[in-house]
Design a protein around this motif. Sequence first.
Motif, PDB file in Angstrom:
ATOM      1  N   THR A   1       0.833  -1.200   0.000  1.00  0.00           N
ATOM      2  CA  THR A   1       0.000   0.000   0.000  1.00  0.00           C
ATOM      3  C   THR A   1       0.866   1.247   0.000  1.00  0.00           C
ATOM      4  O   THR A   1       0.619   2.193  -0.773  1.00  0.00           O
ATOM      5  CB  THR A   1      -0.932   0.002   1.227  1.00  0.00           C
TER       6      THR A   1
ATOM      7  N   HIS B   1       2.627   1.527  -3.527  1.00  0.00           N
ATOM      8  CA  HIS B   1       1.738   1.932  -4.611  1.00  0.00           C
ATOM      9  C   HIS B   1       1.338   3.399  -4.490  1.00  0.00           C
ATOM     10  O   HIS B   1       1.201   4.092  -5.502  1.00  0.00           O
ATOM     11  CB  HIS B   1       0.498   1.039  -4.622  1.00  0.00           C
ATOM     12  N   LEU B   2       1.199   3.889  -3.276  1.00  0.00           N
ATOM     13  CA  LEU B   2       0.892   5.307  -3.090  1.00  0.00           C
ATOM     14  C   LEU B   2       2.052   6.180  -3.571  1.00  0.00           C
ATOM     15  O   LEU B   2       1.841   7.214  -4.208  1.00  0.00           O
ATOM     16  CB  LEU B   2       0.590   5.593  -1.612  1.00  0.00           C
TER      17      LEU B   2
ATOM     18  N   SER C   1       2.079   6.091  -7.410  1.00  0.00           N
ATOM     19  CA  SER C   1       0.961   6.874  -7.948  1.00  0.00           C
ATOM     20  C   SER C   1       1.266   8.369  -7.857  1.00  0.00           C
ATOM     21  O   SER C   1       0.949   9.132  -8.778  1.00  0.00           O
ATOM     22  CB  SER C   1      -0.331   6.556  -7.187  1.00  0.00           C
ATOM     23  N   ALA C   2       1.876   8.775  -6.755  1.00  0.00           N
ATOM     24  CA  ALA C   2       2.230  10.188  -6.590  1.00  0.00           C
ATOM     25  C   ALA C   2       3.276  10.609  -7.619  1.00  0.00           C
ATOM     26  O   ALA C   2       3.200  11.719  -8.177  1.00  0.00           O
ATOM     27  CB  ALA C   2       2.751  10.426  -5.171  1.00  0.00           C
TER      28      ALA C   2
ATOM     29  N   ALA D   1       3.727   9.239 -10.603  1.00  0.00           N
ATOM     30  CA  ALA D   1       3.047   9.291 -11.904  1.00  0.00           C
ATOM     31  C   ALA D   1       2.257  10.580 -12.040  1.00  0.00           C
ATOM     32  O   ALA D   1       2.217  11.187 -13.127  1.00  0.00           O
ATOM     33  CB  ALA D   1       2.132   8.075 -12.059  1.00  0.00           C
ATOM     34  N   ALA D   2       1.636  11.041 -10.950  1.00  0.00           N
ATOM     35  CA  ALA D   2       0.809  12.244 -10.988  1.00  0.00           C
ATOM     36  C   ALA D   2       1.629  13.499 -11.271  1.00  0.00           C
ATOM     37  O   ALA D   2       1.122  14.451 -11.879  1.00  0.00           O
ATOM     38  CB  ALA D   2       0.054  12.398  -9.672  1.00  0.00           C
TER      39      ALA D   2
ATOM     40  N   ARG E   1       1.330  -5.142 -10.379  1.00  0.00           N
ATOM     41  CA  ARG E   1       0.873  -3.763 -10.222  1.00  0.00           C
ATOM     42  C   ARG E   1       2.041  -2.796 -10.255  1.00  0.00           C
ATOM     43  O   ARG E   1       1.933  -1.699 -10.813  1.00  0.00           O
ATOM     44  CB  ARG E   1       0.085  -3.599  -8.919  1.00  0.00           C
TER      45      ARG E   1
ATOM     46  N   GLN F   1       2.562   0.318 -12.731  1.00  0.00           N
ATOM     47  CA  GLN F   1       2.762   1.693 -12.279  1.00  0.00           C
ATOM     48  C   GLN F   1       4.005   2.320 -12.904  1.00  0.00           C
ATOM     49  O   GLN F   1       3.990   3.498 -13.267  1.00  0.00           O
ATOM     50  CB  GLN F   1       2.834   1.736 -10.753  1.00  0.00           C
TER      51      GLN F   1
ATOM     52  N   ASP G   1       3.052   3.175 -16.325  1.00  0.00           N
ATOM     53  CA  ASP G   1       2.246   4.392 -16.359  1.00  0.00           C
ATOM     54  C   ASP G   1       3.127   5.631 -16.288  1.00  0.00           C
ATOM     55  O   ASP G   1       2.877   6.633 -16.976  1.00  0.00           O
ATOM     56  CB  ASP G   1       1.245   4.382 -15.205  1.00  0.00           C
TER      57      ASP G   1
END
Length: 207
Positions: free
Chosen positions: A77, A80-81, A84-85, A87-88, A136, A140, A143
Amino acid sequence: MTSQNASITAKQPQRERGRQRVAALLDAAASLFANKGFEATTMTGIAAQAGASIGSLYQFFPTKEHVADAILTEHATDLHLQMSALAARANSLSLQETGSQLFAALIEFRAAHPAFAVLVEARGAPFVRASGIRQRLREQVLDILRHKAPAISDEELTPIAIAILQIMKAAVALNGETDLPQRDAALQALREMLLGWITSRLGPATS
């Protein structure tokens, strides 16, 4: 998780005292998994490391596989956070900055969670989350690469994402050799090698 234990679930603590006890048990297990490996770690050892009774451990985790599964879930968790940050914010970063931040994030995460690599990369692991976590993470990284190279197809980017993660395994292993002379210089060389390769594959025009 083995099929024999698939129908058994770990018990979720309802009170704060129980949550603290579970946290202590997971910390102890993570330390043992990191230092001894999954196979050599025992439920008795986990309880002893945590200063708890074996009954307390079994109250929350029916098997060692459930302990490992809980650790992977918690650590994944966090990972992945972080991904994701990254990628953003990738669109606001140069290709070099993106690669540098990815390199640093993965090394720092593995250094802070040494049990993660032991559990997620164990072949034939008897718990179910490892393959899903690896998949995953690849998605990521893919991505992130999409943000930097939108004109390149996923078919071309996917091998690059996989290769990046394999190179990062080497970097994590190198980072763990704390007594190695010139370790930091070698890590920097590996970082520069990775960034140069990414730039050559994705091209400066995509940054």
